[in-house]
Write an enzyme that holds these catalytic residues in place. Structure first.
Site, PDB file in Angstrom:
ATOM      1  N   HIS A  63      -5.836  -2.047  21.806  1.00  0.00           N
ATOM      2  CA  HIS A  63      -4.410  -1.770  21.655  1.00  0.00           C
ATOM      3  C   HIS A  63      -3.745  -3.070  21.190  1.00  0.00           C
ATOM      4  O   HIS A  63      -4.202  -4.157  21.550  1.00  0.00           O
ATOM      5  CB  HIS A  63      -3.871  -1.356  23.026  1.00  0.00           C
ATOM      6  CG  HIS A  63      -2.462  -0.865  23.048  1.00  0.00           C
ATOM      7  ND1 HIS A  63      -1.388  -1.712  23.099  1.00  0.00           N
ATOM      8  CD2 HIS A  63      -1.958   0.393  23.060  1.00  0.00           C
ATOM      9  CE1 HIS A  63      -0.266  -1.001  23.142  1.00  0.00           C
ATOM     10  NE2 HIS A  63      -0.587   0.285  23.115  1.00  0.00           N
TER      11      HIS A  63
ATOM     12  N   ASP B  10      -8.610  -4.408  30.045  1.00  0.00           N
ATOM     13  CA  ASP B  10      -7.387  -3.638  29.845  1.00  0.00           C
ATOM     14  C   ASP B  10      -7.639  -2.259  30.455  1.00  0.00           C
ATOM     15  O   ASP B  10      -8.353  -1.431  29.878  1.00  0.00           O
ATOM     16  CB  ASP B  10      -7.092  -3.548  28.345  1.00  0.00           C
ATOM     17  CG  ASP B  10      -5.965  -2.571  28.023  1.00  0.00           C
ATOM     18  OD1 ASP B  10      -5.504  -1.856  28.931  1.00  0.00           O
ATOM     19  OD2 ASP B  10      -5.557  -2.521  26.849  1.00  0.00           O
TER      20      ASP B  10
ATOM     21  N   GLN C 158      -5.761   2.739  30.353  1.00  0.00           N
ATOM     22  CA  GLN C 158      -6.210   4.135  30.299  1.00  0.00           C
ATOM     23  C   GLN C 158      -7.211   4.468  31.394  1.00  0.00           C
ATOM     24  O   GLN C 158      -7.285   5.608  31.837  1.00  0.00           O
ATOM     25  CB  GLN C 158      -6.847   4.432  28.930  1.00  0.00           C
ATOM     26  CG  GLN C 158      -5.888   4.341  27.759  1.00  0.00           C
ATOM     27  CD  GLN C 158      -4.784   5.389  27.802  1.00  0.00           C
ATOM     28  OE1 GLN C 158      -4.948   6.478  28.366  1.00  0.00           O
ATOM     29  NE2 GLN C 158      -3.654   5.072  27.222  1.00  0.00           N
TER      30      GLN C 158
ATOM     31  N   LYS D 263       1.097   5.304  33.381  1.00  0.00           N
ATOM     32  CA  LYS D 263      -0.030   6.096  32.870  1.00  0.00           C
ATOM     33  C   LYS D 263      -0.754   6.797  34.016  1.00  0.00           C
ATOM     34  O   LYS D 263      -1.728   7.498  33.803  1.00  0.00           O
ATOM     35  CB  LYS D 263      -1.037   5.193  32.152  1.00  0.00           C
ATOM     36  CG  LYS D 263      -0.421   4.265  31.130  1.00  0.00           C
ATOM     37  CD  LYS D 263      -0.802   4.619  29.731  1.00  0.00           C
ATOM     38  CE  LYS D 263      -0.382   3.514  28.787  1.00  0.00           C
ATOM     39  NZ  LYS D 263      -0.138   4.015  27.441  1.00  0.00           N
TER      40      LYS D 263
ATOM     41  N   CYS E 138      -0.930   2.441  18.272  1.00  0.00           N
ATOM     42  CA  CYS E 138      -0.885   0.988  18.530  1.00  0.00           C
ATOM     43  C   CYS E 138      -2.253   0.359  18.387  1.00  0.00           C
ATOM     44  O   CYS E 138      -2.623  -0.562  19.132  1.00  0.00           O
ATOM     45  CB  CYS E 138      -0.312   0.667  19.914  1.00  0.00           C
ATOM     46  SG  CYS E 138       1.408   1.068  20.072  1.00  0.00           S
TER      47      CYS E 138
HETATM   48  N1  PMP Z   1      -3.709  -0.849  26.443  1.00  0.00           N
HETATM   49  C1  PMP Z   1      -3.972   0.436  26.247  1.00  0.00           C
HETATM   50  C2  PMP Z   1      -5.384   0.879  26.041  1.00  0.00           C
HETATM   51  C3  PMP Z   1      -2.937   1.357  26.236  1.00  0.00           C
HETATM   52  O1  PMP Z   1      -3.188   2.654  26.033  1.00  0.00           O
HETATM   53  C4  PMP Z   1      -1.603   0.919  26.430  1.00  0.00           C
HETATM   54  C5  PMP Z   1      -0.444   1.878  26.389  1.00  0.00           C
HETATM   55  N2  PMP Z   1      -0.469   2.776  25.306  1.00  0.00           N
HETATM   56  C6  PMP Z   1      -1.395  -0.436  26.646  1.00  0.00           C
HETATM   57  C7  PMP Z   1      -2.462  -1.294  26.661  1.00  0.00           C
HETATM   58  C8  PMP Z   1      -0.028  -1.001  26.875  1.00  0.00           C
HETATM   59  O2  PMP Z   1       0.483  -0.502  28.071  1.00  0.00           O
HETATM   60  P1  PMP Z   1       2.023  -0.639  28.390  1.00  0.00           P
HETATM   61  O3  PMP Z   1       2.747  -0.142  27.180  1.00  0.00           O
HETATM   62  O4  PMP Z   1       2.220   0.241  29.580  1.00  0.00           O
HETATM   63  O5  PMP Z   1       2.293  -2.063  28.683  1.00  0.00           O
END
Ligand code: PMP
Length: 407
Positions: free
Chosen positions: A124, A201, A204, A227, A365
């Site tokens: 991401h 990270d 998910q 999430k 993203c």
């Molecule tokens: N890493 C992953 C794999 C994600 O799916 C996301 C959220 N789409 C993020 C990081 C970022 O998380 P947040 O927007 O809650 O900070």
């Protein structure tokens, strides 16, 4: 729905009763954010109705009650991810802030010219850009583990990328764009043998997989409450105590200090050292009922239910002409990402929304990952514990109609 009593579960999520464009909402955008059970909504309302006070500072009753509730979430998260110490649980806004915290504090202290940082090709943006920034600043080298055609990491290349110059490996546990579950145990083990630390990270994975940070032996683990059925604006960075203690501070201000004079400031102990300013009290407090909800149902049950939905949807979608699934890892969680010949993902998304079906379309993203598959984006359906096979059927009908209209 054999594994979970979804009819009962759905009653706990009031938003699932609403209609969109005259149709019952079918919510398949769970990888972006999950819906919230009534208990979480109640906790938010209760906080502002009965508890509102600043934490850690007051001696009055409201401040004490708010602080107790705020700190109770820390214990719940500690237990949820099996951290050894409660002070290893640092509250953040979410995964993004957790990763930035590590890049800006740990990264700035430990990275020198010529050092190497390894991320993966399915990160991401929040696990790419902070590393690019510190690597540029420190003249360190950013290396990327390639992604194979089936959406798995190329682990042979990973082992070759690891060198004695590797200082940190930062990888996603479960890909939001593909659903791939990465072999993080193997990554952590190999990185440690080279003396590197590892950040996972967990944005998910924390909802879908059992997380045991001691067993994983990761050095950092970042997650987002939103999430995992909890509120947005709250999250956690887990870090091993000795590493966190040796790290410079991040944001500076109130709460993170021990003593301030104009000559010198000393810093507070963990976890407060990293929690400057008035935190997101209500959202942190309302994160606990989300964790309780997940634990009452059980991660294993949730995972089996989602696997069944994913399997069902993966079979069903093959009936649609010209569909190509992006990401067919052997080990996969809860995400069906795909493209369809001759139709643009965004057009499909709009037509599905006209039928009350919420999916994600676009690059998720993860632009470098889309570039690797030479696609502008995908259509992504991501499943949660309250989704049903009937909803998958509605999605498939909607897709068939959309394709007929668009071709
Ligand atoms: N890493 C992953 C794999 C994600 O799916 C996301 C959220 N789409 C993020 C990081 C970022 O998380 P947040 O927007 O809650 O900070």
């Amino acid at each position: 729905n054999k594994i979970l009593d979804t009819a009962t579960i759905r009653r706990d999520f009031p938003i699932l009763n609403r209609t969109v464009k005259g149709y019952p909402l079918v919510y398949f955008d769970n990888a972006a954010t999950s819906q919230k059970p009534q208990a979480v909504i109640d906790a938010l309302v209760h906080y502002y109705t009965a508890l509102n006070a600043n934490v850690h500072r007051g001696i009055h009753t409201l401040a004490e009650e708010a602080t107790a509730a705020f700190e109770a979430t820390r214990d719940a998260v500690q237990q949820f991810i099996n951290a050894r110490h409660r002070e290893e649980i640092i509250y953040t806004k979410g995964t993004t802030e957790g990763i930035n915290l590590v890049a800006y504090t740990w990264g700035r202290k430990h990275l020198k010219e010529g050092d190497e940082v390894i991320i993966s090709g399915m990160e991401h943006h929040s696990n790419i850009v902070p590393w690019q920034i510190v690597c540029e600043e420190k003249k360190a080298v950013l290396k990327v583990i390639p992604v194979k055609d089936n959406g798995e990491l190329d682990m042979d290349t990973f082992h070759q990328l690891l060198t004695n110059k590797t200082k940190i490996v930062a990888v996603v546990h479960v890909s939001n764009a593909l659903g791939t579950i990465n072999p993080v145990e193997e990554i952590i083990d190999a990185a440690h043998k080279k003396g590197a630390v590892v950040l996972i990270d967990g944005a998910q994975s924390s909802m879908h997989l059992d997380i045991d940070v001691q067993q994983l032996d990761c050095d950092f683990f970042a997650l987002s409450a939103h999430k995992m059925l909890g509120p947005s604006g709250a999250g956690v960075l887990y870090g091993k105590k000795d590493i966190l203690e040796a790290m410079p501070v991040f944001n500076a201000g109130g709460e993170m200090i021990k003593e301030v004079t104009f000559e010198k400031t000393t810093y507070n102990e963990l976890p407060y050292k990293f929690e400057a300013g008035t935190p997101n009290i209500a959202d942190v407090i309302a994160f606990k009922p989300a964790i309780d909800y997940i634990q009452t149902i059980g991660k294993e049950t949730i995972r089996r239910h989602e696997e069944e939905l994913l399997h069902y949807a993966t079979e069903k979608i093959k009936e649609i002409d010209g569909v190509r699934i992006i990401g067919e890892a052997r080990n996969k969680a809860s995400v069906l990402s795909f493209v369809i010949d001759q139709v643009h993902p965004q057009d499909v998304g709009i037509l599905l929304d006209n039928k009350g079906i919420a999916v994600r379309t676009g690059h998720h993203c993860a632009e470098p990952l889309m570039a690797r598959f030479k696609i502008p984006g995908t259509i992504r359906a991501s499943f949660a514990l309250y989704n049903t096979q009937e909803e998958v059927d509605i999605l498939m009908e909607g897709l068939k109609k959309a394709v007929r209209l668009l071709r």
